[in-house]
Write a protein that holds these residues in place. Structure first.
Motif, mmCIF file in Angstrom:
data_model
loop_
_atom_site.group_PDB
_atom_site.id
_atom_site.type_symbol
_atom_site.label_atom_id
_atom_site.label_comp_id
_atom_site.label_asym_id
_atom_site.label_seq_id
_atom_site.Cartn_x
_atom_site.Cartn_y
_atom_site.Cartn_z
ATOM 1 N N GLU A 54 40.095 43.827 57.353
ATOM 2 C CA GLU A 54 38.856 43.040 55.941
ATOM 3 C C GLU A 54 38.929 41.580 56.115
ATOM 4 O O GLU A 54 37.666 40.802 56.069
ATOM 5 N N MET A 55 40.548 41.293 55.855
ATOM 6 C CA MET A 55 40.058 39.613 55.981
ATOM 7 C C MET A 55 40.008 38.013 57.024
ATOM 8 O O MET A 55 39.213 37.775 56.829
ATOM 9 N N ILE A 82 47.949 30.617 56.134
ATOM 10 C CA ILE A 82 48.171 29.808 54.255
ATOM 11 C C ILE A 82 47.833 29.660 53.832
ATOM 12 O O ILE A 82 47.364 29.896 52.807
ATOM 13 N N ASP A 83 46.949 29.388 54.600
ATOM 14 C CA ASP A 83 45.744 28.392 53.490
ATOM 15 C C ASP A 83 45.140 28.544 52.278
ATOM 16 O O ASP A 83 44.914 29.071 51.383
ATOM 17 N N ARG A 89 42.612 34.025 47.566
ATOM 18 C CA ARG A 89 43.665 35.142 46.180
ATOM 19 C C ARG A 89 42.858 35.632 45.684
ATOM 20 O O ARG A 89 43.147 36.933 45.139
ATOM 21 N N GLU A 90 42.313 34.920 45.071
ATOM 22 C CA GLU A 90 41.587 35.800 43.964
ATOM 23 C C GLU A 90 40.193 36.802 44.029
ATOM 24 O O GLU A 90 40.200 37.549 43.129
ATOM 25 N N ARG A 94 43.817 43.159 45.900
ATOM 26 C CA ARG A 94 45.409 43.010 44.966
ATOM 27 C C ARG A 94 46.732 44.155 46.579
ATOM 28 O O ARG A 94 45.536 45.231 46.277
ATOM 29 N N THR A 95 47.628 43.663 46.679
ATOM 30 C CA THR A 95 48.408 44.297 47.379
ATOM 31 C C THR A 95 48.756 45.833 45.999
ATOM 32 O O THR A 95 48.713 45.525 44.906
ATOM 33 N N ARG A 96 49.520 47.031 47.146
ATOM 34 C CA ARG A 96 49.972 47.514 46.094
ATOM 35 C C ARG A 96 51.224 47.782 46.565
ATOM 36 O O ARG A 96 51.280 48.035 47.836
#
Length: 106
Positions: A54-55, A82-83, A89-90, A94-96
């Protein structure tokens, strides 16, 4: 100095190719792959493959380098990924923390 004894003024900052080569050499020295596949992206972010897919489909995700001509050959510059993750990130899922299943004998 060159063969004529003239001073060469090319520095890393003046030549983008030399700068990029220096970055890749540094990445290899610390054991980080020069290019990341989707597995490395998922491992870095700590997510599953579905979230990583998805990213990479987001329109502003860094452009892939296709090393084979097939979808499985897509690779990304680690620094760009990474950048991008740092900037988004917001808004990313969220990773679980995955908990082991409780396998009790019945």
């Amino acid at each position: 100095m060159n063969k004529r004894g003239e001073e060469l003024s090319t520095t890393l900052n003046e030549n983008p190719l030399l700068e990029r080569m220096d970055t890749l050499i540094g990445a290899l020295k610390i054991g980080r792959p020069a290019l990341w596949g989707i597995d490395e992206i998922a491992a870095y972010y700590g997510c599953g493959m579905t979230t990583a897919r998805e990213m990479i489909c987001k329109p502003d995700f860094p452009r892939a380098i296709n090393i084979t001509g097939h979808a499985k050959g897509r690779r990304w510059q680690p620094d760009e990924v990474i950048d991008w993750i740092g900037r988004h990130r917001e808004t990313l899922p969220r990773t679980r923390v995955r908990r082991p299943r409780n396998h009790q004998a019945a």
